[in-house]
Structures are given as structure tokens and as C-alpha cells.
Design an enzyme around this catalytic site. Structure first.
Site, PDB file in Angstrom:
ATOM      1  N   LYS A  72      30.273  -2.181 -24.846  1.00 42.36           N
ATOM      2  CA  LYS A  72      29.450  -1.228 -24.112  1.00 42.36           C
ATOM      3  C   LYS A  72      29.971  -1.163 -22.687  1.00 42.36           C
ATOM      4  O   LYS A  72      30.329  -2.197 -22.104  1.00 42.36           O
ATOM      5  CB  LYS A  72      27.983  -1.685 -24.129  1.00 42.36           C
ATOM      6  CG  LYS A  72      27.028  -0.734 -23.412  1.00 42.36           C
ATOM      7  CD  LYS A  72      25.590  -1.221 -23.540  1.00 42.36           C
ATOM      8  CE  LYS A  72      24.620  -0.294 -22.803  1.00 42.36           C
ATOM      9  NZ  LYS A  72      23.210  -0.723 -22.965  1.00 42.36           N
ATOM     10  N   SER A 121      19.712   2.494 -24.553  1.00 46.74           N
ATOM     11  CA  SER A 121      20.867   3.021 -23.839  1.00 46.74           C
ATOM     12  C   SER A 121      22.189   2.723 -24.534  1.00 46.74           C
ATOM     13  O   SER A 121      23.228   3.243 -24.164  1.00 46.74           O
ATOM     14  CB  SER A 121      20.899   2.412 -22.434  1.00 46.74           C
ATOM     15  OG  SER A 121      21.107   1.001 -22.507  1.00 46.74           O
ATOM     16  N   SER A 136      16.978  -1.355 -25.891  1.00 51.39           N
ATOM     17  CA  SER A 136      18.226  -0.586 -25.882  1.00 51.39           C
ATOM     18  C   SER A 136      19.282  -1.042 -26.872  1.00 51.39           C
ATOM     19  O   SER A 136      20.335  -0.420 -26.973  1.00 51.39           O
ATOM     20  CB  SER A 136      18.831  -0.581 -24.471  1.00 51.39           C
ATOM     21  OG  SER A 136      18.039   0.199 -23.613  1.00 51.39           O
TER      22      SER A 136
END
Length: 481
Positions: A76, A151, A175
């Protein structure tokens, strides 16, 4: 090969059926051909990945391999990577190249894994739909114009689309679990402090936690074996022995006591979603688990407490982005105040600005006691609810989200509606306990996730429960068309 799990690929590499260079090329080709549809990557590091794959093959030939040596994966874009652009999905860090690795990044590098690039995300991890990224929205592979959740939507979408077998992620209010649920993959948020936050760009420091997204519970266990551990560079890291999370995966769940929080099976949950979740829980009963209803009486206050605490911490953490030291800087500032104001106005997106304003207000003189301090007291009550529940049961099970993946743009005009997508996940972060999302069915052709919540440092138990469920179901093997 792209349909194989991390565990399968590790065995293929060990047997010599395929080399890491060949495997890496296959996944890079898939990213090149398919990701235009999903926008799940911000940066693809093809040259570096092939060099790392070659080194991994040499390491295997020398007999120095770990289970991760030569396995492709993705980070990420919130984890700092030495020499590779790290943007956090923001214009503010669009051209930021860190001079060091996050601890999580260094751990995977040491294990011999091959990073293919950095996945897209909501800006500074603020969002529930992966629509706030400066680099464009991510599309869920399960539905045209559907959100992947946020997210960590880029990581979840990339794993669901078989662009990578696994990806790192972070969870501040859901998330990891929410995108994993909406994309039909498996995601784990560990206990707060179990995984180092050093080099993980901060949103809300007392809530942020690095974790894992992959297709199976076994792959998540393999990832956590690399990620977990004490880090003296992180003051919130817990100095506690790390077990082998794969060692207990095959233990039976007979005798497991499952608690169902009555507050999570409410009118906020659609009947179709509830049916899929309860069907999954019935599978556990067939495996010998027992089920009882429990109560988390303060769960209804979690959203309100979270959206005071998280923005307050974000306001403090994001004050460092001022155009002076690193990151975006406005052109031709007239003076220092102009530099600050225009840099932040131009560099941050709308959702980030909204949360900075809310957080600054909550911390301001005259409002600190009324909002921030009171929210922290509520947080303690929520934590106590979990402590009490785990005196009665081994794990809690619930939905992850109130509905399946919604259409892009559907909830952008009403921030509160968007925030309510995290209604079943946020309390876990406020309490700091571990939780995971496991694929558990479909509603209208879209994936549904089952949330499994555990007591502090019970990741092995959660992974065992998820793995046993995946031995008798095939939801995690379904592939988007």
C-alpha cells in the site's frame, strides 16, 4: 499461476517448477494488461522487481530461501520504500521519494519477497470508498463502477483481480476489513502495536495499524509471520513473543464459543446481508462451535467518538506538511503565511481538508474538554465492552459493512452517509483488538464479508477460525469475471 495462493506459489518456487523471474514477469504482464480497468496501482516498479526476482532465484539456488523468497506482492502506498516514490494517495506527496524503508517494507525485503509496486489508496488513508485519491478512484473488479472500499481499496482490488497474490494494507477505522469484504478477499487487522508503524505515514496515530490482504487465511498468516514483531523505532510497538501463525491453522474449531453482538444485527444491516452472515455462522455450528448473543452497549457511540478522535490526530499529524521541508510547495509564495496557506490548500484534497478542520476545531481552546476529552472517555467504555465480552466468548462475529459495494459517486455528496459505512468496524480500532474479514457469500452478485473479532493478541485464533471456514466453503476462491 496468477490464480494460485501465496502458499501454493511458495511450493512451486521451492520445487523449481517456476522461477521467481518468470513468476514476476507473469504478474507484471497482468498489471500492464488489466490495471487500466481498476487503477489499483499508483507506481509499478518493474525494473526493480525483476532485479529482486533474479536475486531471489540466486538465493534459492544457494539454499538460503525463506517461504517468501521470490514471491511477488505489493505495498500500500502508505509504507515508505527507500528510493521508490511514496505518495499516500496525495498531491502533497506526489513526488516524495523516501530515503529509508518502513519496518514492514524492510521485513519483506529481508524475507526475499519481490515488491511489484505501490497500490492506490484514499488520500492519507481518509475514506471508505477509495475515491479521494489524487491519482483517481479505484474500481472494484466485481462490478462496473462499484467502489472497492477504502482506504486500502487498491490493495484489495489488486488481489481480487489477481494482479498480485497479496498486498500490505492499513486499518484506522476499517480500512483493511471493509475493502477486503467488498472485493471478496481476506484481510486482517492485527492488535494495535503488533505490527510496527515506523515508516507508515500517519493518519491517526492511536488508531492506525498495518495489516494484510490476500485471498486466503493461510496467506494472511504467512504475511503476518513477516510483519509482526517488536520494533524499538516505534514507541507504540509491543514487545511480545510472536508465534508462528501458520502452525495452528489446522486445529479444529470444535468447542469454539462465538459471540454475536446484538447491536451489529440491527436495522442498519440489510436483510440480504444478514442472511449471508448468519449462513456463514451456521457453518461454524456444523464444525462444532457454539453461538451465543452478547452485547456491546456502547457500540452505538463508536462513530461519534471516532470522528472526533481520528480528525484531531490527523490535524496534528498533517501539520508537518507545510511546504518547507518536503512534499508539495505552492509556486511563488509572497511570504511565509502565503506559503503555508496556499501549499496546504492546493496540496490536500477535500476529504483531508474536512477532517483537518474538524480535528482542529475539536482540539481548540474551549472545545477540547467538550469533544476530544469526552470522546476519549467513550473510547474507554467501548474498550471495556470488548474486555467484558471476551470473558464470555472466544471470538465475536458480525457483518463487516451494512451493504455490498456501492456505485462510485453515490455517497460523495453526504460525508455522514459515507462515514456510516464503517459502523461495524470502527469500535475495533478504538479498542485496539484484532479483527479480520473473510468472504462469506454474495448479494446481487457482489461479495459479502464476515467479520471475526478477537481478544488482544489472538490473531492465531482468528486465522485458525477463518482457515477452517475456508476449508468447507469456496467463497474465497470465487474470481470476478
Amino acid at each position: 499461476m496468477h490464480n494460485k495462493s501465496v502458499a501454493d506459489l511458495s511450493r512451486e518456487l521451492a520445487s523449481g517448477t517456476i522461477s521467481s523471474v518468470e513468476l514476476t514477469r507473469q504478474f507484471l504482464d497482468r498489471i500492464r494488461q488489466e490495471d487500466e480497468k481498476y487503477n489499483s496501482f499508483i507506481t509499478v516498479t518493474e525494473e526493480q522487481a525483476l532485479a529482486d526476482a533474479k536475486a531471489a532465484d540466486e538465493q534459492r539456488a544457494a539454499g538460503n530461501a525463506t517461504p517468501w523468497t521470490g514471491i511477488p506482492f505489493a505495498h500500500k502506498d502508505i509504507f515508505c520504500t527507500n528510493g521508490v516514490r511514496t505518495t499516500c494517495g496525495s498531491k502533497m506527496l506526489e513526488n516524495f521519494v523516501p530515503p529509508y524503508d518502513a519496518t514492514v517494507t524492510a521485513n519483506f525485503r529481508q524475507a526475499g519477497a519481490v515488491c511489484l509496486g505501490k497500490t492506490n489508496m484514499d488520500e492519507f488513508a481518509m475514506g471508505s470508498s477509495n475515491e479521494s485519491s489524487h491519482f483517481g478512484a479505484v474500481t472494484n473488479p466485481w462490478g462496473e463502477r462499484r467502489v472497492p472500499g477504502g482506504s486500502s481499496g487498491g490493495s484489495a482490488a489488486a488481489v481480487a483481480a489477481r494482479l498480485v497474490p497479496a498486498a500490505t494494507a492499513t486499518d484506522t477505522g476499517g480500512s483493511i476489513r471493509q475493502p477486503a469484504a467488498l472485493c471478496g478477499v481476506t484481510g486482517l487487522k492485527p492488535t494495535y502495536g503488533r505490527v510496527s508503524r515506523y515508516g507508515m505515514i500517519a493518519f491517526a496515530s492511536s488508531l492506525d495499524q498495518g495489516g494484510t490482504i490476500a485471498r486466503t487465511a493461510e496467506d494472511n498468516a504467512m504475511m503476518l509471520n513477516v510483519m509482526a514483531g517488536f520494533d524499538p523505532k516505534d514507541s507504540t510497538s509491543i514487545d511480545r513473543e510472536v508465534p508462528d501463525y501458520t502452525a495452528t491453522l489446522n486445529e479444529p474449531v470444535k468447542g469454539l464459543t462465538i459471540g454475536l453482538p446484538k447491536e451489529y444485527f440491527s436495522d442498519q444491516l440489510s436483510p440480504a446481508m444478514e442472511e449471508q452472515v448468519r449462513n456463514a455462522i451456521r457453518e461454524y455450528e456444523k464444525l462444532g462451535a457454539t453461538v451465543k448473543e452478547v452485547s456491546l452497549p456502547n457500540a452505538k457511540l463508536a462513530i461519534a467518538a471516532y470522528y472526533v478522535i481520528a480528525p484531531a490526530e490527523a490535524s496534528a499529524n498533517l501539520s508537518r506538511f507545510d511546504g518547507v521541508r518536503y512534499g508539495y510547495r505552492c509556486e511563488d509564495p509572497k511570504d511565509l503565511m502565503d506559503l503555508y496557506t496556499r501549499t496546504r490548500a492546493e496540496g490536500f484534497g477535500e476529504e483531508v481538508k474536512r477532517r483537518i478542520l474538524v480535528g482542529t476545531y475539536a482540539l481548540s481552546a474551549g472545545y477540547f474538554d467538550a469533544y476530544y476529552l469526552k470522546a476519549q472517555k467513550v473510547r474507554r467504555l467501548i474498550q471495556q465492552d470488548f474486555i467484558s465480552a471476551f470473558k464470555e466468548v472466544d471470538v465475536l462475529m458480525s457483518p463487516v459493512s451494512p451493504s455490498p459495494a456501492f456505485v462510485q459517486g453515490e455517497k460523495n455528496t453526504d460525508p455522514v452517509t459515507m462515514y456510516l459505512e464503517d459502523v461495524f468496524t470502527i469500535a475495533v480500532n478504538l479498542a485496539g483488538v484484532p479483527a479480520m474479514s473473510v468472504p462469506a457469500g454474495f448479494v446481487d452478485g457482489l461479495p459479502v464479508g464476515l467479520q471475526i473479532i478477537g481478544d488482544y493478541f489472538s490473531e492465531a485464533r482468528l486465522l485458525n477460525a477463518a482457515h477452517q471456514f475456508q476449508q468447507v466453503t469456496d467463497w474465497h476462491q470465487r474470481e470476478p469475471q
